[in-house]
Design a protein around this motif. Sequence first.
Motif, PDB file in Angstrom:
ATOM      1  N   MET A   1       0.857  -1.196   0.000  1.00 24.90           N
ATOM      2  CA  MET A   1       0.000   0.000   0.000  1.00 24.90           C
ATOM      3  C   MET A   1       0.886   1.238   0.000  1.00 24.90           C
ATOM      4  SD  MET A   1      -3.172  -0.782   2.516  1.00 24.90           S
ATOM      5  CE  MET A   1      -4.151  -2.288   2.350  1.00 24.90           C
ATOM      6  N   VAL A   2       0.385   2.313  -0.623  1.00 28.63           N
ATOM      7  CA  VAL A   2       1.136   3.562  -0.617  1.00 28.63           C
ATOM      8  C   VAL A   2       0.332   4.649   0.107  1.00 28.63           C
ATOM      9  CG1 VAL A   2       2.234   5.360  -2.018  1.00 28.63           C
ATOM     10  CG2 VAL A   2       2.427   2.970  -2.704  1.00 28.63           C
TER      11      VAL A   2
ATOM     12  N   ALA B   1      -1.776   1.113  -5.763  1.00 30.40           N
ATOM     13  CA  ALA B   1      -0.717   0.151  -5.405  1.00 30.40           C
ATOM     14  C   ALA B   1      -1.277  -1.157  -4.848  1.00 30.40           C
ATOM     15  CB  ALA B   1       0.222   0.784  -4.376  1.00 30.40           C
TER      16      ALA B   1
ATOM     17  N   GLY C   1      -7.177   4.743  -1.562  1.00 37.31           N
ATOM     18  CA  GLY C   1      -7.802   4.439  -2.840  1.00 37.31           C
ATOM     19  C   GLY C   1      -7.369   5.279  -4.016  1.00 37.31           C
TER      20      GLY C   1
HETATM   21 FE1  FES Z   1      -4.855   1.360  -1.933  1.00 36.73          FE
HETATM   22 FE2  FES Z   1      -3.286   3.311  -2.773  1.00 36.73          FE
HETATM   23  S1  FES Z   1      -2.925   1.931  -1.154  1.00 36.73           S
HETATM   24  S2  FES Z   1      -5.128   2.611  -3.684  1.00 36.73           S
END
Ligand code: FES
Length: 279
Positions: free
Chosen positions: A217-218, A226, A222
């Motif tokens: 995740m980044v 990522a 949403g």
């Molecule tokens: Fe889920 Fe960016 S971590 S869309």
Amino acid sequence: MPTRILHKESLIPGKTSKLLLDAPQIARKAQPGHFVMLRISETGERIPLTIADTDPEKGTITIVYLALGKSTTMLETLGAGDVIHDVCGPLGHATHIEKRGTVVCVGGGTGIAAMHHIAKGHARIGNHVVGVIGARSKDLLLFEQELRVFVDELLISTDDGSYGHKGLVTELLQDRLEKDKNVFEVVAVGPVPMMAAVAETTRPFGVKTTVSLNPIMVDGIGMCGACRVTVDGKTKFACVDGPEFDGHAVDFAELRRRLAAFREQEAVSMEQWRVSHGN
Ligand code: FES
Ligand code: NAD
């Protein structure tokens, strides 16, 4: 927001620790299944961690992490009294919990801590909770005593046979499903190969199977894409659509590939950090 560590307990020395965080706003809202994103510094990457427990009255949340990459290794250098630069949450959808009978909650390795919060939610509502936990060896088994407080039954496995059943959690699960036709749901949290194997174990029995996914995740909200996973042939974002999904519909092979995609860069980043900190 900046969040103080109230207490730190080393569960597996140098590898896995439990932090009690002073986070009243998160503790008030967080439900089983939710996660938080934390950053050690302003420029640091965000680390997604499933909440292992909450105490809304004391305003605390508990998180457990495996010190594996650069960010979690940096987190491991902090202790009680230190402040984490920011902790954001609760994020994701809470676990769907309804009173229906017997639920089996499977946890593998560090995933046992996150499974603990989900199992607690099922116990609170009055379901019969069977915990199934596994680790490679006895010294790597987490949260046994915490789970014993509220689960109705606890089945334990270790890969090397140093405690409980010698073998994998899926062997205990298979045995249980063969003997017990009242299980309405199986929930699994742990390494991807374990969650995939749990889904294959439950499939012939037709038992609803929920897995808590941990893709890279980044942003956690949403926007970046990522954390995309394929579920039932459709693209989903684990941070906002999950992190829990129907285990029978998840493309685990793709998830494994995506988790491995940055392994080289992660190793380089870890090595640079080690050299710059003389470790
Ligand atoms: Fe889920 Fe960016 S971590 S869309
Ligand atoms: P591990 O590899 O030591 O495995 C723990 C147990 O899982 C094993 O003892 C075994 O019983 C079972 N298992 C593993 N592979 C299996 C397979 N192929 N088939 C059947 N059972 C299997 O676990 P670890 O090294 O502690 O890793 C923990 C993992 O959990 C990490 O990858 C972490 O990312 C993940 N995790 C996920 C969440 C989440 O919210 N999804 C939370 C915490 C940790």
